[in-house]
Design an enzyme around this catalytic site. Structure first.
Site, PDB file in Angstrom:
ATOM      1  N   CYS A   2      -3.879  -1.976   5.095  1.00 14.97           N
ATOM      2  CA  CYS A   2      -3.632  -1.876   6.220  1.00 14.97           C
ATOM      3  C   CYS A   2      -2.274  -2.741   5.678  1.00 14.97           C
ATOM      4  O   CYS A   2      -2.797  -4.180   5.398  1.00 14.97           O
ATOM      5  CB  CYS A   2      -4.495  -1.514   6.910  1.00 14.97           C
ATOM      6  SG  CYS A   2      -5.638  -0.665   6.913  1.00 14.97           S
ATOM      7  N   ARG A  27       2.503  -0.968   0.702  1.00 17.49           N
ATOM      8  CA  ARG A  27       0.745  -1.187   0.989  1.00 17.49           C
ATOM      9  C   ARG A  27       0.467  -0.162   0.920  1.00 17.49           C
ATOM     10  O   ARG A  27      -1.615   0.091   0.296  1.00 17.49           O
ATOM     11  CB  ARG A  27       0.716  -2.166   2.139  1.00 17.49           C
ATOM     12  CG  ARG A  27       1.340  -3.836   2.260  1.00 17.49           C
ATOM     13  CD  ARG A  27       1.175  -4.386   3.633  1.00 17.49           C
ATOM     14  NE  ARG A  27      -1.023  -4.642   3.375  1.00 17.49           N
ATOM     15  CZ  ARG A  27      -0.617  -5.511   3.615  1.00 17.49           C
ATOM     16  NH1 ARG A  27      -0.226  -6.195   2.163  1.00 17.49           N
ATOM     17  NH2 ARG A  27      -2.317  -6.364   3.060  1.00 17.49           N
ATOM     18  N   TRP A  74      -4.763   2.234   6.354  1.00 14.64           N
ATOM     19  CA  TRP A  74      -5.383   3.016   5.231  1.00 14.64           C
ATOM     20  C   TRP A  74      -6.848   3.102   5.098  1.00 14.64           C
ATOM     21  O   TRP A  74      -7.470   2.197   5.519  1.00 14.64           O
ATOM     22  CB  TRP A  74      -5.221   1.878   4.202  1.00 14.64           C
ATOM     23  CG  TRP A  74      -5.011   2.523   2.641  1.00 14.64           C
ATOM     24  CD1 TRP A  74      -4.110   3.579   1.803  1.00 14.64           C
ATOM     25  CD2 TRP A  74      -6.268   2.658   1.195  1.00 14.64           C
ATOM     26  NE1 TRP A  74      -4.888   3.521   0.576  1.00 14.64           N
ATOM     27  CE2 TRP A  74      -5.837   2.950   0.775  1.00 14.64           C
ATOM     28  CE3 TRP A  74      -7.617   2.249   2.009  1.00 14.64           C
ATOM     29  CZ2 TRP A  74      -6.427   3.168  -0.503  1.00 14.64           C
ATOM     30  CZ3 TRP A  74      -8.949   2.403   0.624  1.00 14.64           C
ATOM     31  CH2 TRP A  74      -8.607   2.639  -0.682  1.00 14.64           C
ATOM     32  N   ASN A 100      -6.872  -5.214   9.834  1.00 12.93           N
ATOM     33  CA  ASN A 100      -6.435  -5.408   8.403  1.00 12.93           C
ATOM     34  C   ASN A 100      -8.146  -5.525   7.918  1.00 12.93           C
ATOM     35  O   ASN A 100      -8.280  -6.149   8.177  1.00 12.93           O
ATOM     36  CB  ASN A 100      -5.317  -5.252   7.804  1.00 12.93           C
ATOM     37  CG  ASN A 100      -5.809  -5.601   6.124  1.00 12.93           C
ATOM     38  OD1 ASN A 100      -6.722  -4.736   5.317  1.00 12.93           O
ATOM     39  ND2 ASN A 100      -5.210  -6.479   5.101  1.00 12.93           N
ATOM     40  N   GLY A 101      -8.866  -4.668   6.919  1.00 13.59           N
ATOM     41  CA  GLY A 101     -10.053  -5.429   6.704  1.00 13.59           C
ATOM     42  C   GLY A 101     -11.616  -4.168   7.113  1.00 13.59           C
ATOM     43  O   GLY A 101     -10.810  -2.782   7.323  1.00 13.59           O
ATOM     44  N   GLU A 487      -2.553  -0.222 -20.112  1.00 13.24           N
ATOM     45  CA  GLU A 487      -2.337  -0.959 -19.011  1.00 13.24           C
ATOM     46  C   GLU A 487      -1.579   0.504 -18.776  1.00 13.24           C
ATOM     47  O   GLU A 487      -0.484   0.712 -17.437  1.00 13.24           O
ATOM     48  CB  GLU A 487      -1.136  -2.116 -19.073  1.00 13.24           C
ATOM     49  CG  GLU A 487      -0.237  -1.988 -18.107  1.00 13.24           C
ATOM     50  CD  GLU A 487      -0.554  -2.236 -16.279  1.00 13.24           C
ATOM     51  OE1 GLU A 487       0.622  -1.717 -15.521  1.00 13.24           O
ATOM     52  OE2 GLU A 487      -1.585  -2.119 -15.908  1.00 13.24           O
ATOM     53  N   LYS A 491      -0.553   3.185 -15.491  1.00 17.45           N
ATOM     54  CA  LYS A 491       0.630   3.634 -14.738  1.00 17.45           C
ATOM     55  C   LYS A 491       1.297   5.034 -14.832  1.00 17.45           C
ATOM     56  O   LYS A 491       1.959   5.044 -13.543  1.00 17.45           O
ATOM     57  CB  LYS A 491       1.789   2.242 -15.574  1.00 17.45           C
ATOM     58  CG  LYS A 491       2.307   1.070 -15.386  1.00 17.45           C
ATOM     59  CD  LYS A 491       2.444   0.971 -14.208  1.00 17.45           C
ATOM     60  CE  LYS A 491       1.792  -0.211 -13.352  1.00 17.45           C
ATOM     61  NZ  LYS A 491       0.447  -0.736 -13.524  1.00 17.45           N
ATOM     62  N   GLU A 494      -1.149   6.367 -11.729  1.00 18.43           N
ATOM     63  CA  GLU A 494      -1.179   5.708 -10.862  1.00 18.43           C
ATOM     64  C   GLU A 494       0.331   6.798 -10.247  1.00 18.43           C
ATOM     65  O   GLU A 494       0.376   7.007  -9.238  1.00 18.43           O
ATOM     66  CB  GLU A 494      -0.988   4.338 -10.269  1.00 18.43           C
ATOM     67  CG  GLU A 494      -1.543   3.353 -10.876  1.00 18.43           C
ATOM     68  CD  GLU A 494      -1.336   2.285 -11.013  1.00 18.43           C
ATOM     69  OE1 GLU A 494      -1.495   1.270  -9.856  1.00 18.43           O
ATOM     70  OE2 GLU A 494      -0.165   1.600 -11.699  1.00 18.43           O
ATOM     71  N   HIS A 510     -15.135   8.963 -32.828  1.00 21.34           N
ATOM     72  CA  HIS A 510     -16.249   8.965 -32.252  1.00 21.34           C
ATOM     73  C   HIS A 510     -16.072   9.191 -30.981  1.00 21.34           C
ATOM     74  O   HIS A 510     -17.409   8.348 -29.913  1.00 21.34           O
ATOM     75  CB  HIS A 510     -16.780   7.115 -32.472  1.00 21.34           C
ATOM     76  CG  HIS A 510     -16.710   6.452 -33.204  1.00 21.34           C
ATOM     77  ND1 HIS A 510     -17.715   6.542 -34.143  1.00 21.34           N
ATOM     78  CD2 HIS A 510     -15.759   6.070 -34.353  1.00 21.34           C
ATOM     79  CE1 HIS A 510     -17.624   6.012 -35.120  1.00 21.34           C
ATOM     80  NE2 HIS A 510     -16.323   5.246 -35.215  1.00 21.34           N
ATOM     81  N   LYS A 608      -0.799  -1.684  -2.831  1.00 24.51           N
ATOM     82  CA  LYS A 608      -0.703  -2.769  -3.095  1.00 24.51           C
ATOM     83  C   LYS A 608      -1.305  -3.687  -3.065  1.00 24.51           C
ATOM     84  O   LYS A 608      -1.999  -4.446  -4.920  1.00 24.51           O
ATOM     85  CB  LYS A 608       1.342  -2.972  -3.113  1.00 24.51           C
ATOM     86  CG  LYS A 608       1.294  -4.361  -3.182  1.00 24.51           C
ATOM     87  CD  LYS A 608       2.051  -3.689  -5.303  1.00 24.51           C
ATOM     88  CE  LYS A 608       2.782  -5.315  -5.595  1.00 24.51           C
ATOM     89  NZ  LYS A 608       2.822  -4.428  -6.870  1.00 24.51           N
TER      90      LYS A 608
END
Length: 613
Positions: A2, A27, A74, A100-101, A487, A491, A494, A510, A608
């Site tokens: 948030c 964020r 969020w 926030n939290g 990575e 990307k 995301e 495999h 973020k």
């Protein structure tokens, strides 16, 4: 997660707060709201969805107040909705809070408050906080004492902004395990979850510390610990160029930040490489570091991080093993803290976090320190919690990274760990002066080589236009390239929401090869000449089963007839090539997202900085 903003001063607060919230959109959020103290009353305006809906809601109102708080949410407790949006207000409208939290004991507190006649309007954990503060305010008749009392009752992580209609001259804020920054102005002061909203107003800030509380007035800021004892802090000056937090003509922050990597790597590298009289690089120097002896004595390096930073740690594992000949364990921080890890006081413990506020990474850092280990933090944010709590901190001088999907932070993190590996190799006698000079000389060529890749990005853009509707994308590689594949796959998923996975190339047979079909794109990363033949065989295996194949390599001739498309990177040793091979993958992810009509800066469901577990 948030985003919190707050303002007290002489300007109209409503538009200022909305503008500040726009600087925190990166964020991630699903709703937004503001609370303004106007003519003796707290006016709350909030709604689900984008900030533009909040702007439309207040467009025809005249809100004159010059004190207020704002929030982008969020969702954690309670679905995204107008009601669950912040700010939350006490039953009589006297107190308003943004948070926030996560309040971990909210269920018990809510039940107790309800038994006392408190009526809850939302499903959020945050509403507990405002009702709790209101309860103590009625007892103490002092808003500061009420907030302080509430902090000793709630458990969890939080950054809070609190206003009270009976105290029109102040904002109270506090933090525990969630970041909060105070901006210092002239006749005005600010709070924000991060620095970008403050930059157009001030460059002087206080980074509120763990379990610290502040009271903002128009002309000064008082700070306290959670016992109510006054504390004195020195302000910090933010050197970021304001334009660095703006798009500067680029359509998105993500593509801007991809293009900023040559500068970010140069800025991060330049002050840390020592040259002799002839200009030849000879050694690595970290002004922040005082751990030479720890590196000499260490038997093992332990690297802990989350997401993209974790992938940087996987690259670093190969680097430390190859350059410094050290044993390395790399852990996802969210797993590390729960598995009773085996640690030794001689281990060097590295935590990596772009924001320096990642909750799981902070918990891992604290666990390491409890066990007596020396901790090195690699972060992009000066004054962050990680930077304050580690024994040593190495800053990635990448500048503000606004897009949710990390790009320049990742490459500067890798660079810092390459430099650490070289320094460790020299200290431990596993790397000769000649070898160190060779590696450092090549590192100094990396920014220009990245720029060369960026100048040829049209090839990747065209290839993306042909492939963005593929059902499955697999990235394969060996050694360093296997780490980069992790990575690259992250990307793509995301920002484009395409199903992408990464596999060590030798593992295809495999299991994963069963998924190959004509709707599959396989991206092979190949920077190790000794392994060209091996990965070439993997490319033939998937191509014969109908997959389209792209290879990212220095040597296109080595893969003639085995691939549908080659993206050639400049010549580079396999040891350092991870700084180059990831750039085409970042570009491919960006272009796929744009072609599919998505905003790569604000991917759905992501934030973020993950400041809660």
């Amino acid at each position: 997660m948030c985003g919190i903003v707050g303002y007290i001063g002489y300007k109209q607060a409503s538009q200022l707060l909305v503008s500040a919230l726009k600087k925190l959109e990166y964020r991630g959020y699903d709703s937004a709201g503001i609370a303004i103290l106007d003519d003796g009353n707290i006016l709350v305006r909030k709604c689900k969805g984008a900030l533009k809906f909040l702007e439309e809601k207040i467009a025809n109102e005249t809100i004159k107040g010059s004190l207020g708080i704002g929030h982008t949410r969020w969702a954690t407790h309670g679905e995204p909705s107008d009601t669950n949006s912040h700010p939350h207000t006490s039953m009589d409208g006297a107190i308003s809070v943004v948070h926030n939290g996560i309040i971990e004991n909210y269920a018990d507190l809510k039940a107790k408050l309800q038994s006392e006649g408190i009526v809850f309007k939302s499903q959020t954990d945050t509403e507990v906080v405002v009702h709790l503060i209101d309860k103590f305010y009625k007892e103490e008749k002092d808003i500061f004492k009420a907030v302080l009392k509430a902090l000793h009752v709630i458990d969890g992580s939080y950054a809070l902004g609190v206003i009270c209609r009976d105290y029109p001259d102040r904002i109270i804020c506090c933090r525990k395990e969630s970041p909060l920054v105070i901006g210092i102005g002239k006749g005005e002061n600010f709070i924000a979850s991060d620095v970008p909203p403050l930059l157009e107003h001030t460059r002087d800030v206080y980074y509120l510390g763990e379990k610290e509380l502040a009271v903002l007035y128009t002309d000064h800021v008082d700070m306290f610990d959670f016992e109510g004892n006054k504390i004195i802090k020195e302000p910090s000056h933010v050197d970021w160029d304001l334009n660095a937090a703006e798009k500067n003509g680029y359509p998105h922050f993500m593509i801007k930040e991809i293009h900023e990597q040559p500068k970010g790597i140069t800025d991060t590298m330049r002050p840390r490489i020592i040259h002799d009289g002839s200009g030849k690089p000879t050694d690595v120097y970290f002004e922040e570091s005082s751990m030479d002896q720890a590196w000499k004595n260490a038997d093992r390096v332990v690297i802990t991080a989350c997401g993209t930073a974790y992938h940087a740690g996987v690259v670093a594992k190969y680097a430390f093993e190859k350059i410094a000949r050290m044993k390395v364990d790399v852990d996802v921080a969210s797993e590390f803290r729960y598995r009773n890890p085996i640690l030794d006081k001689k281990d060097v413990f590295i935590v990596v976090s772009q924001s320096g506020e990642t909750a799981d990474t902070l918990s891992a850092l604290r666990l390491a320190k409890e066990n007596g280990l020396k901790v090195v933090a690699i972060t992009n944010c000066v004054g962050s919690t990680v930077s304050r709590e580690a024994d040593d901190v190495i800053y990635t001088l990448a500048g503000p990274e606004i897009a949710v999907a990390s790009t320049k932070a990742y490459t500067t993190q890798i660079l810092c760990m390459y430099l650490l590996a070289i320094k460790a190799g020299k200290l431990r006698g596993t790397l000769s002066d000649q070898e160190a000079t060779k590696l450092l000389s090549e590192l100094e060529t990396i920014p220009a080589k990245i720029q060369e890749i960026l100048d040829g990005k049209d090839v990747i853009q065209k290839f993306a236009s042909q492939q963005f509707n593929k059902d499955k994308i697999f990235y394969i590689g060996r050694q360093f390239d296997s780490a980069t594949s992790l990575e690259a796959a992250l990307k793509l998923k995301e920002v484009s929401y395409m199903h992408s996975e990464a596999f060590a190339a030798g593992e295809l047979k495999h299991g994963p090869i069963a998924l190959i079909d004509p709707q599959t794109l396989v991206v092979a990363i190949a920077s190790e000449p000794d392994l060209y033949e091996k990965i070439g065989s993997n490319m033939v295996e998937v191509k014969s089963r109908g997959a389209t194949v792209l290879v990212i390599t220095q040597d296109e001739k080595a893969f003639e007839g085995k691939t549908d498309q080659v993206f050639k990177i400049p010549e580079c040793s396999s040891t350092l090539a991870s700084l180059l091979t990831v750039i085409p993958a970042q570009l491919f992810a960006y272009y796929c997202a744009v072609l599919k009509g998505f905003d790569p800066d604000k991917p759905r469901n992501l934030a973020k900085s993950v400041t809660v577990e």
